[in-house]
Design a protein around this motif. Structure first.
Motif, PDB file in Angstrom:
ATOM      1  N   ALA A   1      34.660  39.474  51.229  1.00  0.00           N
ATOM      2  CA  ALA A   1      36.065  39.740  50.880  1.00  0.00           C
ATOM      3  C   ALA A   1      36.763  38.413  50.595  1.00  0.00           C
ATOM      4  CB  ALA A   1      36.758  40.480  52.018  1.00  0.00           C
ATOM      5  N   ILE A   2      36.488  37.401  51.421  1.00  0.00           N
ATOM      6  CA  ILE A   2      37.113  36.086  51.233  1.00  0.00           C
ATOM      7  C   ILE A   2      36.658  35.463  49.914  1.00  0.00           C
ATOM      8  CG2 ILE A   2      37.323  33.752  52.176  1.00  0.00           C
ATOM      9  CD1 ILE A   2      36.979  34.958  54.974  1.00  0.00           C
ATOM     10  N   THR A   3      35.343  35.512  49.644  1.00  0.00           N
ATOM     11  CA  THR A   3      34.855  34.872  48.417  1.00  0.00           C
ATOM     12  C   THR A   3      35.302  35.650  47.178  1.00  0.00           C
ATOM     13  OG1 THR A   3      32.705  35.939  48.822  1.00  0.00           O
ATOM     14  CG2 THR A   3      32.893  33.627  49.418  1.00  0.00           C
ATOM     15  N   SER A   4      35.327  36.980  47.257  1.00  0.00           N
ATOM     16  CA  SER A   4      35.788  37.763  46.097  1.00  0.00           C
ATOM     17  C   SER A   4      37.258  37.459  45.810  1.00  0.00           C
ATOM     18  CB  SER A   4      35.633  39.262  46.344  1.00  0.00           C
ATOM     19  OG  SER A   4      34.285  39.599  46.546  1.00  0.00           O
ATOM     20  N   HIS A   5      38.029  37.362  46.881  1.00  0.00           N
ATOM     21  CA  HIS A   5      39.461  37.085  46.730  1.00  0.00           C
ATOM     22  C   HIS A   5      39.678  35.696  46.128  1.00  0.00           C
ATOM     23  CE1 HIS A   5      43.585  36.447  48.798  1.00  0.00           C
ATOM     24  NE2 HIS A   5      43.761  37.218  47.752  1.00  0.00           N
ATOM     25  N   LEU A   6      39.102  34.674  46.780  1.00  0.00           N
ATOM     26  CA  LEU A   6      39.333  33.291  46.329  1.00  0.00           C
ATOM     27  C   LEU A   6      38.693  33.016  44.971  1.00  0.00           C
ATOM     28  CD1 LEU A   6      38.922  31.304  49.668  1.00  0.00           C
ATOM     29  CD2 LEU A   6      41.041  31.795  48.413  1.00  0.00           C
ATOM     30  N   GLY A   7      37.616  33.738  44.661  1.00  0.00           N
ATOM     31  CA  GLY A   7      36.939  33.510  43.377  1.00  0.00           C
ATOM     32  C   GLY A   7      37.642  34.200  42.219  1.00  0.00           C
ATOM     33  N   ARG A   8      38.511  35.153  42.519  1.00  0.00           N
ATOM     34  CA  ARG A   8      39.101  35.932  41.423  1.00  0.00           C
ATOM     35  C   ARG A   8      40.600  35.791  41.265  1.00  0.00           C
ATOM     36  NH1 ARG A   8      35.237  41.307  41.455  1.00  0.00           N
ATOM     37  NH2 ARG A   8      33.652  40.354  40.132  1.00  0.00           N
ATOM     38  N   ILE A   9      41.302  35.282  42.300  1.00  0.00           N
ATOM     39  CA  ILE A   9      42.744  35.111  42.089  1.00  0.00           C
ATOM     40  C   ILE A   9      42.938  34.025  41.033  1.00  0.00           C
ATOM     41  CG2 ILE A   9      43.847  35.993  44.192  1.00  0.00           C
ATOM     42  CD1 ILE A   9      43.631  33.268  45.417  1.00  0.00           C
ATOM     43  N   GLY A  10      43.944  34.220  40.205  1.00  0.00           N
ATOM     44  CA  GLY A  10      44.204  33.259  39.138  1.00  0.00           C
ATOM     45  C   GLY A  10      43.239  33.386  37.967  1.00  0.00           C
ATOM     46  N   THR A  11      42.403  34.436  37.949  1.00  0.00           N
ATOM     47  CA  THR A  11      41.529  34.660  36.796  1.00  0.00           C
ATOM     48  C   THR A  11      41.892  36.011  36.172  1.00  0.00           C
ATOM     49  OG1 THR A  11      39.759  35.976  37.808  1.00  0.00           O
ATOM     50  CG2 THR A  11      39.645  33.579  38.119  1.00  0.00           C
ATOM     51  N   SER A  12      41.306  36.268  35.011  1.00  0.00           N
ATOM     52  CA  SER A  12      41.597  37.539  34.342  1.00  0.00           C
ATOM     53  C   SER A  12      40.734  38.683  34.884  1.00  0.00           C
ATOM     54  CB  SER A  12      41.380  37.384  32.840  1.00  0.00           C
ATOM     55  OG  SER A  12      40.086  36.876  32.593  1.00  0.00           O
ATOM     56  N   ASP A  13      39.822  38.383  35.814  1.00  0.00           N
ATOM     57  CA  ASP A  13      38.991  39.444  36.389  1.00  0.00           C
ATOM     58  C   ASP A  13      39.826  40.323  37.330  1.00  0.00           C
ATOM     59  OD1 ASP A  13      36.517  39.033  35.244  1.00  0.00           O
ATOM     60  OD2 ASP A  13      35.972  37.473  36.687  1.00  0.00           O
ATOM     61  N   PRO A  14      39.496  41.633  37.409  1.00  0.00           N
ATOM     62  CA  PRO A  14      40.216  42.475  38.361  1.00  0.00           C
ATOM     63  C   PRO A  14      39.942  42.027  39.792  1.00  0.00           C
ATOM     64  CG  PRO A  14      38.366  43.670  37.377  1.00  0.00           C
ATOM     65  CD  PRO A  14      38.469  42.361  36.660  1.00  0.00           C
ATOM     66  N   LEU A  15      40.945  42.176  40.643  1.00  0.00           N
ATOM     67  CA  LEU A  15      40.819  41.745  42.037  1.00  0.00           C
ATOM     68  C   LEU A  15      40.078  42.819  42.823  1.00  0.00           C
ATOM     69  CD1 LEU A  15      41.522  39.219  43.462  1.00  0.00           C
ATOM     70  CD2 LEU A  15      43.780  40.120  43.964  1.00  0.00           C
ATOM     71  N   GLU A  16      38.749  42.767  42.703  1.00  0.00           N
ATOM     72  CA  GLU A  16      37.897  43.740  43.381  1.00  0.00           C
ATOM     73  C   GLU A  16      36.802  43.006  44.112  1.00  0.00           C
ATOM     74  OE1 GLU A  16      36.395  46.258  40.332  1.00  0.00           O
ATOM     75  OE2 GLU A  16      38.360  47.208  40.040  1.00  0.00           O
TER      76      GLU A  16
ATOM     77  N   LYS B   1      38.226  32.212  32.028  1.00  0.00           N
ATOM     78  CA  LYS B   1      38.981  33.330  32.628  1.00  0.00           C
ATOM     79  C   LYS B   1      40.114  32.831  33.523  1.00  0.00           C
ATOM     80  CE  LYS B   1      35.047  36.498  32.974  1.00  0.00           C
ATOM     81  NZ  LYS B   1      34.146  37.141  33.945  1.00  0.00           N
ATOM     82  N   MET B   2      40.140  31.506  33.739  1.00  0.00           N
ATOM     83  CA  MET B   2      41.124  30.966  34.672  1.00  0.00           C
ATOM     84  C   MET B   2      42.381  30.572  33.909  1.00  0.00           C
ATOM     85  SD  MET B   2      40.333  28.016  37.441  1.00  0.00           S
ATOM     86  CE  MET B   2      39.117  28.856  38.417  1.00  0.00           C
ATOM     87  N   GLY B   3      43.505  31.088  34.337  1.00  0.00           N
ATOM     88  CA  GLY B   3      44.751  30.779  33.641  1.00  0.00           C
ATOM     89  C   GLY B   3      45.323  29.436  34.081  1.00  0.00           C
ATOM     90  N   ARG B   4      46.424  29.044  33.445  1.00  0.00           N
ATOM     91  CA  ARG B   4      47.102  27.807  33.829  1.00  0.00           C
ATOM     92  C   ARG B   4      48.110  28.060  34.932  1.00  0.00           C
ATOM     93  NH1 ARG B   4      47.060  23.315  30.298  1.00  0.00           N
ATOM     94  NH2 ARG B   4      48.469  22.341  31.770  1.00  0.00           N
TER      95      ARG B   4
END
Ligand code: GLU
Length: 449
Positions: free
Chosen positions: A267-282, A298-301
């Protein structure tokens, strides 16, 4: 080019979500590219580094599944930093300064009062040998600054695109303190060269450093040091749910604490790996799978929003999908291994793994029944089948319905309250067959059992 990245934490504190995100993004990028991940303990500050923090870093990374391919301690590489410093001194790029903190402060204030940028005036660069000898005679020890070229240093940033830093607007950075301590700037460059690091991936708070460090890379290479300047990626920083920078609150977000609070590593790695990216937060099936899908494109500014509510949701999602075989030993540790049917029935009700202890009480007891209508409870007891088979719930509730006239919620809720003591919980049809008949009888009589 083969990809090799590094995570360089200082063992002067616990890992928190900010530096773990840096570690994770490095790891994901390396794994996605079939590359290598180096753990480099930045322990040049011997006074502040401790073996306990170092062990904590290793434990946290291992627990998160971020295994490293290579591991180094900077404290074992001082000879390399000395050699690099000698080379830079000989090239006229590293110069001795004798200014005290008070002198620097005074001159900065004068500059500011004249409307000038508070940049180091390079007093040390112009000292004669006699002046240096006089300072030494006074008992002063030199600190060493790198002479910047004062130009626009540019690079193609994997995360930010074309990036530029004007080193003319910066003070020459101190590389070696007067007590001989190497600040991280030079060791980091030396190690990146010696370890053939292909990409330096870190937070955008390092952008200015990168301008100076690229000059140091180039100065060392020009002086004959082997290696080449790596690529760079600077990630947007984390902000909290309120949009405010998280930097000051990071101390309270240590991985060790999150582990104690019962968060799942995925859960921690999925969260930290996907926040700020265009991937769905799953939640991802595994940290390796997270790596396969990772891309800087996929990482925004914009900053990555760290929201505990999202983490909680991902944590529950991870538990809901967790197969029995993966949790057997953890269930046994909590004395809750009641078999696969039990696990599959309760996992979708868990927020944290330890919630399973309460769920297991439904099967093993003790439960304090909630009886709102004693006549109903007595009727339900009368109708309880003599043996508890896998379809007992259907047969029993049908019989209770016929005997009492209760139906729907009016039938199921009182039974749930009596058998579990709770208004919500796992599917009764699956759980009731797992409960001993004797316990069911006692709960229907109002006993804690
Ligand atoms: N120890 C440094 C830090 O944590 C390393 C920076 C870097 O990645 O170069 O800030």
């Amino acid at each position: 080019m083969s990809v090799k990245v590094r995570f360089a934490p200082s063992p002067t504190g616990k890992l928190h979500v900010g530096n773990v995100r840096t570690a994770l993004v490095n790891w994901l990028f390396a794994k996605g590219q079939g590359g290598q991940f180096v753990l480099r303990i930045d322990d040049t500050d011997l006074a502040r580094s401790t073996p306990e923090f170092e062990q904590g870093i290793e434990d946290d990374l291992t627990w998160l599944g971020l295994v490293w391919d290579e591991r180094h301690n900077q404290s074992k590489r001082f000879d390399r930093y000395e050699a690099a410093a000698d080379l830079l001194k000989a090239a006229g790029r590293l110069y001795a300064c004798y200014d005290t903190a008070e002198e620097l402060d005074r001159r900065r204030k004068v500059q500011l009062s004249r409307g000038l940028p508070p940049i180091y005036d390079r007093a040390g660069l112009n000292l004669t040998d006699a002046e240096k000898a006089a300072f030494e005679a006074e008992g002063r020890k030199p600190h060493w600054r790198f002479r910047l070229d004062g130009r626009r240093v540019a690079w193609e940033d994997l995360s930010r695109g074309h990036a530029e830093v004007d080193t003319a607007s910066m003070s020459d950075p101190v590389l070696i303190r007067e007590d001989g301590l190497f600040l991280y700037t030079l060791p980091s460059v030396v190690d990146d060269l010696d370890m053939a690091i292909s990409h330096v991936i870190r937070g955008e708070d390092h952008v200015t450093n990168t301008g100076a460090q690229i000059e140091i890379f180039e100065a060392l290479i020009a002086a004959g040091w082997a290696g080449s300047v790596p690529g760079f990626a600077h990630m947007p920083l984390l902000v909290g749910a309120d949009g405010q920078a998280l930097s000051k609150r990071l101390g309270s977000l240590s991985i060790a604490e999150m582990r104690e609070q019962g968060y799942e590593p995925i859960a921690i790695t999925s969260h930290l790996g996907r926040i700020g990216t265009s991937d769905p937060l799953e939640v991802a099936p595994s940290v390796e799978a997270l790596g396969t899908g990772f891309a800087f494109s996929k990482m925004g500014r914009s900053p990555a929003r760290y929201d505990t509510a999202d983490l909680d949701r991902l944590n529950a999602q991870a538990l809901h999908a967790m197969p029995y075989d993966d949790v057997r030993s953890r269930l046994a540790d909590l004395e809750c291994d009641l078999g696969e049917i039990f696990w599959n029935a309760v996992r979708s009700n868990l927020q944290k793994f330890s919630d399973v202890v309460e769920m297991a009480k439904i099967v093993q007891g003790p439960v304090t029944p909630v009886i709102e209508d004693t006549a109903f409870a007595a009727a339900a007891l009368d109708q309880l089948p003599a043996s508890i088979g896998s379809d007992v719930w259907a047969t029993w509730t049908q019989a209770v319905k016929e005997a009492t006239g209760a139906k729907g919620k009016g039938l199921f809720m009182p039974l749930r309250l009596i058998l579990t003591g709770q208004a919500h919980g796992p599917d009764m049809a699956t759980l009731v067959p797992l409960i001993d008949r004797d316990l069911i009888v006692r709960r229907l009589k109002g006993e804690t059992a």
